[in-house]
Design a protein around this motif. Sequence first.
Motif, PDB file in Angstrom:
ATOM      1  N   GLU A 114     -14.612   0.388  -0.611  1.00 50.28           N
ATOM      2  CA  GLU A 114     -13.231   0.862  -0.420  1.00 50.28           C
ATOM      3  C   GLU A 114     -13.036   1.417   0.988  1.00 50.28           C
ATOM      4  OE1 GLU A 114     -12.560   2.036  -5.121  1.00 50.28           O
ATOM      5  OE2 GLU A 114     -13.027   3.588  -3.663  1.00 50.28           O
ATOM      6  N   ILE A 115     -14.069   2.116   1.476  1.00 53.51           N
ATOM      7  CA  ILE A 115     -13.950   2.647   2.838  1.00 53.51           C
ATOM      8  C   ILE A 115     -14.047   1.518   3.860  1.00 53.51           C
ATOM      9  CG2 ILE A 115     -15.017   4.186   4.513  1.00 53.51           C
ATOM     10  CD1 ILE A 115     -15.904   5.919   2.134  1.00 53.51           C
ATOM     11  N   GLY A 167     -13.388  -9.484   2.809  1.00 56.48           N
ATOM     12  CA  GLY A 167     -14.523  -9.652   1.895  1.00 56.48           C
ATOM     13  C   GLY A 167     -14.773  -8.410   1.071  1.00 56.48           C
ATOM     14  N   SER A 168     -14.620  -7.228   1.676  1.00 59.28           N
ATOM     15  CA  SER A 168     -14.808  -5.989   0.925  1.00 59.28           C
ATOM     16  C   SER A 168     -13.754  -5.865  -0.170  1.00 59.28           C
ATOM     17  CB  SER A 168     -14.719  -4.783   1.850  1.00 59.28           C
ATOM     18  OG  SER A 168     -15.655  -4.896   2.869  1.00 59.28           O
ATOM     19  N   LEU A 169     -12.497  -6.201   0.189  1.00 54.97           N
ATOM     20  CA  LEU A 169     -11.437  -6.167  -0.830  1.00 54.97           C
ATOM     21  C   LEU A 169     -11.793  -7.108  -1.981  1.00 54.97           C
ATOM     22  CD1 LEU A 169      -7.992  -6.173   1.000  1.00 54.97           C
ATOM     23  CD2 LEU A 169      -9.012  -4.379  -0.370  1.00 54.97           C
ATOM     24  N   PHE A 170     -12.321  -8.281  -1.624  1.00 49.40           N
ATOM     25  CA  PHE A 170     -12.690  -9.251  -2.652  1.00 49.40           C
ATOM     26  C   PHE A 170     -13.784  -8.695  -3.554  1.00 49.40           C
ATOM     27  CE2 PHE A 170     -15.527 -12.744  -3.910  1.00 49.40           C
ATOM     28  CZ  PHE A 170     -14.657 -13.448  -4.713  1.00 49.40           C
ATOM     29  N   ILE A 204      -5.044  -0.861 -15.159  1.00 49.13           N
ATOM     30  CA  ILE A 204      -4.040  -1.346 -14.207  1.00 49.13           C
ATOM     31  C   ILE A 204      -4.726  -2.062 -13.045  1.00 49.13           C
ATOM     32  CG2 ILE A 204      -2.254  -0.605 -12.579  1.00 49.13           C
ATOM     33  CD1 ILE A 204      -1.809   1.775 -14.577  1.00 49.13           C
ATOM     34  N   THR A 205      -5.834  -1.469 -12.557  1.00 45.69           N
ATOM     35  CA  THR A 205      -6.493  -2.072 -11.399  1.00 45.69           C
ATOM     36  C   THR A 205      -7.094  -3.429 -11.751  1.00 45.69           C
ATOM     37  OG1 THR A 205      -7.087   0.205 -10.928  1.00 45.69           O
ATOM     38  CG2 THR A 205      -7.884  -1.441  -9.424  1.00 45.69           C
ATOM     39  N   VAL A 206      -7.546  -3.590 -12.981  1.00 43.44           N
ATOM     40  CA  VAL A 206      -8.058  -4.903 -13.387  1.00 43.44           C
ATOM     41  C   VAL A 206      -6.949  -5.938 -13.287  1.00 43.44           C
ATOM     42  CG1 VAL A 206      -8.856  -6.234 -15.368  1.00 43.44           C
ATOM     43  CG2 VAL A 206      -9.919  -4.052 -14.843  1.00 43.44           C
ATOM     44  N   ARG A 207      -5.742  -5.541 -13.716  1.00 41.42           N
ATOM     45  CA  ARG A 207      -4.614  -6.497 -13.632  1.00 41.42           C
ATOM     46  C   ARG A 207      -4.274  -6.809 -12.180  1.00 41.42           C
ATOM     47  NH1 ARG A 207      -1.071  -4.353 -18.719  1.00 41.42           N
ATOM     48  NH2 ARG A 207      -2.626  -5.039 -20.233  1.00 41.42           N
ATOM     49  N   ILE A 208      -4.305  -5.768 -11.346  1.00 41.98           N
ATOM     50  CA  ILE A 208      -4.034  -6.003  -9.916  1.00 41.98           C
ATOM     51  C   ILE A 208      -5.084  -6.956  -9.347  1.00 41.98           C
ATOM     52  CG2 ILE A 208      -3.916  -4.912  -7.652  1.00 41.98           C
ATOM     53  CD1 ILE A 208      -2.936  -2.382  -9.093  1.00 41.98           C
ATOM     54  N   SER A 209      -6.348  -6.758  -9.752  1.00 38.00           N
ATOM     55  CA  SER A 209      -7.416  -7.629  -9.251  1.00 38.00           C
ATOM     56  C   SER A 209      -7.179  -9.075  -9.656  1.00 38.00           C
ATOM     57  CB  SER A 209      -8.773  -7.180  -9.792  1.00 38.00           C
ATOM     58  OG  SER A 209      -8.981  -5.835  -9.512  1.00 38.00           O
ATOM     59  N   PHE A 216      -2.687  -5.553   3.749  1.00 41.36           N
ATOM     60  CA  PHE A 216      -2.391  -4.114   3.717  1.00 41.36           C
ATOM     61  C   PHE A 216      -1.977  -3.695   2.304  1.00 41.36           C
ATOM     62  CE2 PHE A 216      -0.876  -4.441   8.379  1.00 41.36           C
ATOM     63  CZ  PHE A 216      -2.187  -4.651   8.770  1.00 41.36           C
ATOM     64  N   ILE A 217      -1.081  -4.501   1.710  1.00 44.42           N
ATOM     65  CA  ILE A 217      -0.594  -4.149   0.370  1.00 44.42           C
ATOM     66  C   ILE A 217      -1.759  -4.069  -0.603  1.00 44.42           C
ATOM     67  CG2 ILE A 217       0.785  -4.975  -1.571  1.00 44.42           C
ATOM     68  CD1 ILE A 217       2.697  -6.229   0.473  1.00 44.42           C
ATOM     69  N   PHE A 218      -2.627  -5.092  -0.528  1.00 49.84           N
ATOM     70  CA  PHE A 218      -3.725  -5.088  -1.498  1.00 49.84           C
ATOM     71  C   PHE A 218      -4.799  -4.083  -1.122  1.00 49.84           C
ATOM     72  CE2 PHE A 218      -1.746  -8.836  -3.151  1.00 49.84           C
ATOM     73  CZ  PHE A 218      -1.950  -8.664  -4.500  1.00 49.84           C
ATOM     74  N   TRP A 219      -4.868  -3.699   0.138  1.00 55.45           N
ATOM     75  CA  TRP A 219      -5.780  -2.604   0.471  1.00 55.45           C
ATOM     76  C   TRP A 219      -5.330  -1.350  -0.276  1.00 55.45           C
ATOM     77  CZ3 TRP A 219      -5.120   2.288   2.351  1.00 55.45           C
ATOM     78  CH2 TRP A 219      -6.321   3.009   2.545  1.00 55.45           C
ATOM     79  N   TRP A 220      -4.012  -1.096  -0.244  1.00 56.26           N
ATOM     80  CA  TRP A 220      -3.512   0.089  -0.938  1.00 56.26           C
ATOM     81  C   TRP A 220      -3.727  -0.047  -2.448  1.00 56.26           C
ATOM     82  CZ3 TRP A 220      -2.797   4.880  -1.232  1.00 56.26           C
ATOM     83  CH2 TRP A 220      -2.021   5.436  -2.254  1.00 56.26           C
ATOM     84  N   LEU A 221      -3.401  -1.227  -2.993  1.00 61.84           N
ATOM     85  CA  LEU A 221      -3.473  -1.376  -4.448  1.00 61.84           C
ATOM     86  C   LEU A 221      -4.912  -1.310  -4.964  1.00 61.84           C
ATOM     87  CD1 LEU A 221      -0.837  -4.188  -5.003  1.00 61.84           C
ATOM     88  CD2 LEU A 221      -0.652  -1.793  -5.664  1.00 61.84           C
ATOM     89  N   LEU A 222      -5.851  -1.906  -4.233  1.00 58.26           N
ATOM     90  CA  LEU A 222      -7.227  -1.989  -4.745  1.00 58.26           C
ATOM     91  C   LEU A 222      -8.101  -0.837  -4.262  1.00 58.26           C
ATOM     92  CD1 LEU A 222      -7.977  -5.789  -4.411  1.00 58.26           C
ATOM     93  CD2 LEU A 222      -7.836  -4.481  -6.509  1.00 58.26           C
ATOM     94  N   ALA A 223      -7.920  -0.419  -2.993  1.00 60.09           N
ATOM     95  CA  ALA A 223      -8.816   0.598  -2.437  1.00 60.09           C
ATOM     96  C   ALA A 223      -8.117   1.942  -2.293  1.00 60.09           C
ATOM     97  CB  ALA A 223      -9.337   0.124  -1.082  1.00 60.09           C
TER      98      ALA A 223
END
Lengths: 392, 380
Positions: free
Chosen positions: A82-83, A58-61, A168-173, A144-151
Amino acid sequence: MIAINYQRKELSSKLLKIGVLLLALGFIIALLGYVIDHERAAFNGIILLMFVMSVGLGSLFLIGLEYLVGADWSVPFRRIMEILAIVVFAIPVFSLPLFANLHTLFHWTHIEDVMKDPILRNKMPYLNEMFFSIRSTAAFVLMFIFWWLLAGRSFGQDSTPTKNFRKITVRISALFMPIFAIVLTFMAVDWLMSLEPHWFSTIFGVYYFAGTFSVALAVVTLFAIYLNENGYLGEGIEGDHYYNFGALLFAFTNFWAYIAFSQFLLIWYANLPEETFWYLHRWEGSWAVISVGIIIIHFIVPYAVLLPQPAKSDPKRLKFIAWWLVFAHFYDLYWLVIPTYSHSGAVFGWMELYPVLIALGTILILFYFFAKNKNLLPIGDPKLPKGINFHL
Amino acid sequence: MENKIIYGVTGIFDTPDEIISAVKQVKSSGFERFDVHTPYPIHGMPKAMKLGTSPLGYFALVFGLTGAFAAFALMTYLMGYNYPLIISGKPFIPIPAFIPVTFEVTVLLASVGTVLAMLFLLFKFPNNSHPLHDTNYMKKVSSNKFGICIEAKDEKFSKMEVIEFLKKIGAKDIEVIYYDNDALNFKINIFEWKFVAFLVVSALVVSGATYIVLNKLMFAPPFNWMMGQHRIDAQVESKFFGKDNFSMRVAPAGTVARNTNQFKFSGQPELAEAKLINPLIPTEENLRKGMKKYDIYCSPCHGYHGIGDARLNGQFPNPPSLHSEKVRNWGDGHIFYVITEGQNSMPSYSSQLTNEEKWAIVLYVRALQRAMNAKEEDLK
């Protein structure tokens, strides 16, 4: 341009002490539980797993959502999300005892029963231990991958901001959103819905998502208010920021009720025996009380408390309702999982406490250690002054 | 100029930051009756003006709750008491089915009620005149300037002091606004011929259009295509379901009404006559109930008086009179048996009538028989 008035302050070790206490107590109960009644302990393990997944995923979301919609007000709180998202790494740990007990948890792992049952036999290509493990592992790896990419990528921005980071992060999101929906739905179907392998509901993933969103937001709200009240977030964060937390919590309280009622209404109206039995199990004996309770706890109370406008920006009432929603999500998971363990009526004992203790302890400890030596505001983000200076 | 009543004093600012700081100064100087006009909403303005919460929320709450209770009460009364109908096997008061409608009516009443309360109570509709209309001030603040207006109703208001104050905090283009005397003296006259003519014409247009749509247009193609569907009408001969030529389905054998058990004496009229005793006593209430059910289910063939002279006479084999020697000598249990199981052309009524209703009908049939063949002592 308003200067940011922020001095890093180390988190109080009280947080760690409370976390260790909760975790140790929970761990002892869990250990005792697995020794005395491993079946009941394993069912409670699902509650623990799904709660931690709600908070982490949920935090990643929430991070992805902030980038996608370009929100200003939540930028000062993004670092908290992020934390918090670090708890996705605890999910596989909590799934290990469940993988060891798949046979006690899931009826569809009993091959001899499955072969006798034409419905389960046809579901075998999906519901088998091999594919189940692959799905869960793939989901964990994606988290895990998206934790690294987003947070994970964001922490370095404090000292050395890079060009185009936001773009870039907007595109990843944008990429993350459909993957999030698929991962969450698969996890909800696998770990919660397949407890009753004959039952199916196409809205079930959304139902779990509604709880996920409100509990992740509630946890972020709690951290934000407690940290801000103790001066960890610098100056300038006040009622107008809180109002957004309150409004979103209110909105997703309604969203949860809407989804939960939609699922119930269709099944109740169509009255098909292959669907209704899931609700009938939850209407047997004392389960009826728990089922009525979920309407009051997950909808009526938060709705009534958050309805007046001043309540949404009052930190006292917000803290209360955020704790309440954390409790409501535990209650919801209990209502989803335990009827499969105890058909005839609700059971509640010391063993049901361990998911709560371990989940809260883990979140506190991981937050404490991971927030060490880190800024609690994303000071490298050019949008931060706008975020702090947010007014309704 | 002298006979005009003053409304307030206005001042213009150039940027949002200027107007925010100006508002804070106005507020801290103790002015209460003032308003701000900007071309777009400015974040932080409600806080700078120290506005309380709007009373509109309470209107929304009251209207919403009214809608919720009204919708729920209406459905409960209609479905549960006034005209109970079984719909897809649900209870007479199916609460989950009421929730979507309750929700819709709540939202409808809350939103419409709030808008109307805002228009009539807060904006004082139908008064549509405001002294700030058609002023230079309004032209500026609706394009690219930010304005503040301190009203004369304020306790601290005095024309010269306010002008000085606005100058001091940096306002430009300070204007004094007066009420328009024409607007103040304007009285609404609802019997003015233009208004009456407008009402008459719109009533004629609306009713004429309604008449044409409902009586002509709906029966013209393509709207009448819906009437020519491939469907089976009730009580029309049809081979759709098979050989029995019925378009309506009959209930499966053994179907009973709600809260009724299976009939124990199936195929044994004599046993039913011997064993069954009417549990009801002939009170007025029971007889009225029997009459109601008799008129609904029995009278189409047997007639209102049980003679067999009913409105379906001639279309089916006519039923024998209920006043015959034979039926008068039947026990209550036998009549109950015939209602439950049917006899000759008469079908079973066990899926429509509960046991209590059947016994009430038996009571009523007895009363009819007694009326046609009164005993000696009845005359006393």
